[in-house]
Design a protein around this motif. Structure first.
Motif, mmCIF file in Angstrom:
data_model
loop_
_atom_site.group_PDB
_atom_site.id
_atom_site.type_symbol
_atom_site.label_atom_id
_atom_site.label_comp_id
_atom_site.label_asym_id
_atom_site.label_seq_id
_atom_site.Cartn_x
_atom_site.Cartn_y
_atom_site.Cartn_z
ATOM 1 N N LYS A 143 37.500 47.420 42.601
ATOM 2 C CA LYS A 143 38.776 47.195 41.926
ATOM 3 C C LYS A 143 39.037 45.705 41.934
ATOM 4 O O LYS A 143 38.802 45.026 42.935
ATOM 5 N N CYS A 144 39.491 45.206 40.805
ATOM 6 C CA CYS A 144 39.704 43.768 40.697
ATOM 7 C C CYS A 144 41.068 43.483 40.102
ATOM 8 O O CYS A 144 41.624 44.308 39.371
ATOM 9 N N GLU A 145 41.574 42.299 40.415
ATOM 10 C CA GLU A 145 42.649 41.742 39.614
ATOM 11 C C GLU A 145 42.074 40.526 38.912
ATOM 12 O O GLU A 145 41.529 39.626 39.557
ATOM 13 N N MET A 146 42.222 40.554 37.619
ATOM 14 C CA MET A 146 41.624 39.514 36.798
ATOM 15 C C MET A 146 42.698 38.869 35.931
ATOM 16 O O MET A 146 43.598 39.548 35.440
ATOM 17 N N ALA A 147 42.569 37.569 35.762
ATOM 18 C CA ALA A 147 43.436 36.885 34.797
ATOM 19 C C ALA A 147 42.611 36.589 33.553
ATOM 20 O O ALA A 147 41.479 36.117 33.650
ATOM 21 N N ARG A 148 43.185 36.897 32.419
ATOM 22 C CA ARG A 148 42.483 36.713 31.153
ATOM 23 C C ARG A 148 43.086 35.495 30.476
ATOM 24 O O ARG A 148 44.279 35.476 30.167
ATOM 25 N N ILE A 149 42.282 34.488 30.265
ATOM 26 C CA ILE A 149 42.785 33.206 29.761
ATOM 27 C C ILE A 149 42.162 32.927 28.401
ATOM 28 O O ILE A 149 40.943 32.921 28.269
ATOM 29 N N PRO A 150 42.986 32.679 27.382
ATOM 30 C CA PRO A 150 42.429 32.410 26.047
ATOM 31 C C PRO A 150 41.619 31.116 26.053
ATOM 32 O O PRO A 150 42.065 30.098 26.598
ATOM 33 N N LEU A 151 40.464 31.165 25.443
ATOM 34 C CA LEU A 151 39.640 29.961 25.368
ATOM 35 C C LEU A 151 40.385 28.842 24.666
ATOM 36 O O LEU A 151 40.269 27.669 25.039
#
Lengths: 289, 289
Positions: A143-151
């Motif tokens: 299980k992960c917590e991920m931040a999704r950052i726009p290129l």
DNA sequence: CGCGAATTTGATCGGTTTCAAGGACCGTGG
DNA sequence: CCACGGTCCTTGAAACCGATCAAATTCGCG
């Protein structure tokens, strides 16, 4: 247990309503309210990235602030979620806030090769994003917590902050260095050596993002995943682990809990030399300038 | 014969008094007169770099001019010269003007793993230079002409020309992508597949820097070097090559001259998919913007 | 407690290595 | 032009590491 510590370290991240990634679609779904929440409340969600980048170059307070203010949203995933597939058109980078991920490729006969293992603070997929089309997949181990950052946001930032661009470039270069070590590892080392090498690398990377004695840790991988990372089969990995334990190089309390019995011996058996991780880059830089 | 063509293509480079690299020291020696000559006469010596970088991003005339004006000197080397050793402190990048080089690592038992194969236009060792300490060695396969460019000059240039920095970053990212493919190649493919894959990659990289039908080419490697690149032994490489020839996938006029009998079949046998080379990056970019 | 996933074990198979020797090729010098 | 020496290629036989297949056991978790 280590995972628990990390969760505590990340408690600035609001996770009131974690958003599960849909297995079928592979894309995150998010209510407008949740999106707003992640954008504003989690203002320090990206701090794990700083700990990593500081290893590479000195960042000013202003630069760190700018990095933390990168637009993003936070996503919680199950284990074994495929976040990116080979061939995807990629426009975002992923930052691991907690948990573990791998990058991988599938070869013609269906075999899988894990290319690298990643943990808190690692910026994944910046490579894929800049190259435009993914040349490998990304999957969570836990299980992960991920931040999704726009290129696009990263581009905008790095265009006005050259030092940040240099730092991110450096980060991708270290990735390349680790790839090179892995080519040598799977290409020219025995099964036993490969596994020992992987255990050493993992311990040192853990230590870098979570200082403390990492001679004992939970390896978040099954033996089959270990096999995919070392170019072996799970059966053989099993036997190699037993052999390492028999030699006293490691002890295995549970199947996944690794206790390094003798670091020096394990490093020797694993033909391990930490220099390729470039963990001393910042130290060296500070010493010479 | 291909090598001859390339020499002709590079005839702008004055080579009146080629400077042999001393095997023992591993550092170039150069008379003041020669240094002056290489700095002034060979004003277009760096053009091979442009051909490569144009594959990645569009460069303006001004940017190309600036790249060509990078300070450098040109060096001629024998074959099998080690230009950089693992652990060296590196302050220069190498640009290949003609000939072929490899990057490699030596593992604990003395085995050698070749990490990548390079040819005209490839900018080598920018990774090592930026990281500061070399994590791998560099060796020539053939006689080469190399331009040695101070990292400081590249830094100065990229600090005022962000697009050049982006292009060089992209170049190192493609290197990383190739590394990843190699991890999968040596980790999860059979001997036959590995060798076929390498032959395909080489043909395509040749084609990229020297357009024309590269179904027939001189492979500048001994079978032992092929073995070091594929994680096999030279004996087995020999047998694999015979098998590929028996299947009609390649023909071998002389031992090193490779004639690809059936590209499609060879690509299939080699589990080869060109996307990881990102050779269409510029095309794709132009098409979408 | 019970189920599915993961680990463990044994026996056998096969791709690749190892070791060793002979032969072809190529650049060099006489 | 040929003889020479060294490097590289080729071939064979045997040994070995790791793969494969199949089954039993343990672990993790609801």
């Amino acid at each position: 247990m280590i995972l628990e510590l990390w969760c505590r370290a990340n408690n600035a991240v609001k996770r009131g309503d974690p958003l599960a990634l849909r297995r079928s679609s592979g894309r995150e779904t998010m209510t407008p309210a949740a999106r707003g929440a992640s954008m504003t409340i989690a203002s320090h969600a990206l701090t794990p990235m700083l700990r990593k980048l500081r290893l590479w170059r000195h960042l000013t307070a202003r630069e760190e602030e700018a990095l933390l203010n990168l637009p993003h949203h936070v996503i919680s995933t199950d284990r074994l979620q495929t976040l990116v597939n080979d061939g995807d058109v990629v426009s975002h980078a992923w930052l691991i806030l907690s948990g573990f991920c791998v990058r991988f490729k599938i070869v013609g006969d269906g075999g899988r090769q894990i290319l690298s293992i990643h943990m808190m603070g690692d910026l994944l997929d910046l490579q894929n994003a800049i190259l435009g089309v993914a040349d490998h997949g990304i999957q969570t181990l836990t299980k992960c917590e991920m931040a999704r950052i726009p290129l696009a946001a990263i581009k905008t930032l790095t265009d006005v902050e050259p030092n940040i661009k240099d730092t991110l470039w450096f980060d991708t270069l270290v990735d390349g260095s680790i790839h090179r070590e892995w080519v040598a590892n799977v290409g020219r080392r025995s099964g036993k050596t490969r596994v020992a090498h992987l255990l050493c690398e993992f311990a040192l990377k853990l230590e870098a993002v979570h200082p403390g004695d990492q001679l004992k840790y939970e390896l978040p991988m099954t033996q089959e995943q270990l096999a995919d990372a070392t170019g072996l089969t799970s059966v053989h990995v099993n036997r190699v682990l037993q052999a390492l334990a028999a030699d006293g190089l490691i002890q295995r309390v549970t199947s996944k809990s690794i206790l390094i019995g003798d670091w020096k011996k394990l490093a020797t058996a694993g033909d391990f030399n930490r220099s390729y991780l470039h963990l001393d880059a910042a130290v060296r830089r500070a010493g010479t300038s």
